[in-house]
Scaffold this motif. Structure first.
Motif, mmCIF file in Angstrom:
data_model
loop_
_atom_site.group_PDB
_atom_site.id
_atom_site.type_symbol
_atom_site.label_atom_id
_atom_site.label_comp_id
_atom_site.label_asym_id
_atom_site.label_seq_id
_atom_site.Cartn_x
_atom_site.Cartn_y
_atom_site.Cartn_z
ATOM 1 N N HIS A 46 3.410 -35.530 2.904
ATOM 2 C CA HIS A 46 2.985 -34.493 1.953
ATOM 3 C C HIS A 46 4.009 -34.259 0.838
ATOM 4 O O HIS A 46 3.868 -33.325 0.058
ATOM 5 C CB HIS A 46 2.674 -33.190 2.696
ATOM 6 N N GLY A 47 5.042 -35.086 0.781
ATOM 7 C CA GLY A 47 5.978 -35.041 -0.325
ATOM 8 C C GLY A 47 7.086 -34.004 -0.225
ATOM 9 O O GLY A 47 7.786 -33.746 -1.205
ATOM 10 N N TYR A 48 7.270 -33.432 0.953
ATOM 11 C CA TYR A 48 8.384 -32.494 1.105
ATOM 12 C C TYR A 48 9.686 -33.276 1.118
ATOM 13 O O TYR A 48 9.763 -34.387 1.642
ATOM 14 C CB TYR A 48 8.244 -31.663 2.380
ATOM 15 N N LEU A 49 10.721 -32.704 0.548
ATOM 16 C CA LEU A 49 12.020 -33.359 0.454
ATOM 17 C C LEU A 49 13.019 -32.820 1.457
ATOM 18 O O LEU A 49 13.966 -33.512 1.834
ATOM 19 C CB LEU A 49 12.584 -33.183 -0.965
ATOM 20 N N LEU A 65 8.053 -23.241 2.042
ATOM 21 C CA LEU A 65 8.948 -22.364 1.292
ATOM 22 C C LEU A 65 8.789 -22.603 -0.211
ATOM 23 O O LEU A 65 8.722 -21.654 -0.993
ATOM 24 C CB LEU A 65 10.396 -22.598 1.711
ATOM 25 N N THR A 66 8.778 -23.877 -0.597
ATOM 26 C CA THR A 66 8.569 -24.285 -1.994
ATOM 27 C C THR A 66 7.768 -25.582 -1.969
ATOM 28 O O THR A 66 7.465 -26.111 -0.888
ATOM 29 C CB THR A 66 9.899 -24.529 -2.742
ATOM 30 N N ALA A 67 7.492 -26.128 -3.124
ATOM 31 C CA ALA A 67 6.745 -27.381 -3.196
ATOM 32 C C ALA A 67 7.459 -28.533 -2.492
ATOM 33 O O ALA A 67 6.819 -29.479 -2.051
ATOM 34 C CB ALA A 67 6.477 -27.752 -4.651
ATOM 35 N N GLY A 68 8.770 -28.446 -2.354
ATOM 36 C CA GLY A 68 9.514 -29.538 -1.731
ATOM 37 C C GLY A 68 10.261 -29.170 -0.462
ATOM 38 O O GLY A 68 11.007 -29.987 0.073
ATOM 39 N N HIS A 69 10.060 -27.959 0.050
ATOM 40 C CA HIS A 69 10.898 -27.472 1.149
ATOM 41 C C HIS A 69 10.038 -26.730 2.172
ATOM 42 O O HIS A 69 9.299 -25.815 1.820
ATOM 43 C CB HIS A 69 11.956 -26.533 0.560
ATOM 44 N N ILE A 70 10.140 -27.137 3.440
ATOM 45 C CA ILE A 70 9.481 -26.412 4.527
ATOM 46 C C ILE A 70 10.510 -25.985 5.561
ATOM 47 O O ILE A 70 11.604 -26.542 5.639
ATOM 48 C CB ILE A 70 8.357 -27.227 5.212
ATOM 49 N N GLU A 71 10.104 -25.010 6.339
ATOM 50 C CA GLU A 71 10.941 -24.500 7.428
ATOM 51 C C GLU A 71 10.219 -24.730 8.747
ATOM 52 O O GLU A 71 9.010 -24.526 8.843
ATOM 53 C CB GLU A 71 11.178 -23.003 7.233
ATOM 54 N N LEU A 72 10.961 -25.144 9.767
ATOM 55 C CA LEU A 72 10.411 -25.247 11.115
ATOM 56 C C LEU A 72 10.416 -23.869 11.754
ATOM 57 O O LEU A 72 11.391 -23.127 11.644
ATOM 58 C CB LEU A 72 11.243 -26.188 11.981
ATOM 59 N N LYS A 73 9.327 -23.537 12.444
ATOM 60 C CA LYS A 73 9.189 -22.263 13.135
ATOM 61 C C LYS A 73 8.579 -22.505 14.514
ATOM 62 O O LYS A 73 7.869 -23.485 14.730
ATOM 63 C CB LYS A 73 8.257 -21.310 12.358
ATOM 64 N N SER A 74 8.850 -21.602 15.424
ATOM 65 C CA SER A 74 8.136 -21.499 16.709
ATOM 66 C C SER A 74 8.040 -22.788 17.509
ATOM 67 O O SER A 74 7.003 -23.102 18.086
ATOM 68 C CB SER A 74 6.731 -20.939 16.480
ATOM 69 N N MET A 75 9.117 -23.541 17.582
ATOM 70 C CA MET A 75 9.107 -24.744 18.410
ATOM 71 C C MET A 75 9.357 -24.331 19.853
ATOM 72 O O MET A 75 10.328 -23.638 20.160
ATOM 73 C CB MET A 75 10.171 -25.724 17.944
ATOM 74 N N ALA A 83 -0.451 -16.951 8.760
ATOM 75 C CA ALA A 83 -0.312 -16.848 7.308
ATOM 76 C C ALA A 83 -0.679 -18.181 6.654
ATOM 77 O O ALA A 83 -0.484 -19.253 7.245
ATOM 78 C CB ALA A 83 1.117 -16.457 6.940
ATOM 79 N N PRO A 84 -1.194 -18.141 5.428
ATOM 80 C CA PRO A 84 -1.648 -19.379 4.772
ATOM 81 C C PRO A 84 -0.544 -20.406 4.517
ATOM 82 O O PRO A 84 -0.834 -21.606 4.442
ATOM 83 C CB PRO A 84 -2.258 -18.900 3.454
ATOM 84 N N GLU A 85 0.700 -19.980 4.415
ATOM 85 C CA GLU A 85 1.784 -20.937 4.159
ATOM 86 C C GLU A 85 2.300 -21.596 5.441
ATOM 87 O O GLU A 85 3.230 -22.399 5.410
ATOM 88 C CB GLU A 85 2.937 -20.262 3.406
ATOM 89 N N ILE A 86 1.663 -21.293 6.566
ATOM 90 C CA ILE A 86 2.106 -21.832 7.861
ATOM 91 C C ILE A 86 1.049 -22.762 8.432
ATOM 92 O O ILE A 86 -0.142 -22.464 8.414
ATOM 93 C CB ILE A 86 2.423 -20.692 8.843
ATOM 94 N N LYS A 87 1.523 -23.905 8.931
ATOM 95 C CA LYS A 87 0.686 -24.833 9.692
ATOM 96 C C LYS A 87 1.208 -24.811 11.121
ATOM 97 O O LYS A 87 2.406 -24.993 11.361
ATOM 98 C CB LYS A 87 0.791 -26.264 9.156
#
Length: 162
Positions: free
Chosen positions: A102-105, A66-76, A43-47
């Protein structure tokens, strides 16, 4: 160790993700499994990142915006032959550094509550993650543990030191 942005086209990476999903379904009820399959990880929102030593896959990790300032860790996941060699810490540090650049908080994650996930929870705590309530689309689940980390802005930290 070389960490790259991965397009999920390699057989080794796909096999590792399939092993990861199989373990998640073997240790948690289906309704509590939040791991993503290969198609969902495109999906485009996933790196998606993979770690290699020469031509040998060592592990992987993904981030979901998730938002401009929030990411979630997946698939570690670390391959069995590379466990306890620091691969997971290097992958985690890599995405935390990128997130800061990248400015995530905030970086959050969901993991299992079972003993199987204890090593993962300990790793996240070692890297400054704290337990929190459900976030994004998650709801309270006795089979899940939620963790989050607030990223420190290096420039603010340097200003406060002077």
């Amino acid at each position: 160790m070389n960490i790259i942005v991965d397009d999920l086209s390699g057989g080794e990476v796909v096999a590792l993700l399939e092993e990861h999903l199989a373990d998640m379904y073997a240790t948690s009820p289906a309704e509590s499994v939040h791991a993503l399959d290969v198609d969902a990880l495109k999906a485009p929102e996933i790196k998606f990142y993979s770690a290699w030593n020469d031509n040998s896959l060592l592990g992987c990790i993904a981030t979901k915006r998730l938002t401009a300032g929030h990411i979630e860790l997946k698939s570690m996941r670390t391959v069995k032959t590379a466990r306890n060699l620091g691969v997971a810490s290097k992958l985690l540090n890599h995405v935390l550094e990128l997130a800061t650049q990248h400015g995530y908080l905030t970086v959050s994650l969901e993991t299992g509550s079972q003993d199987y996930f204890l090593a993962a929870r300990n790793l996240y705590q070692k890297h400054g993650f704290e337990y929190c309530g459900p976030f994004a689309q998650y709801t309270a689940d006795p089979n899940s543990r939620f963790m989050t980390k607030t990223l420190v802005d290096v420039e603010l930290e340097e200003i406060n030191e002077h």
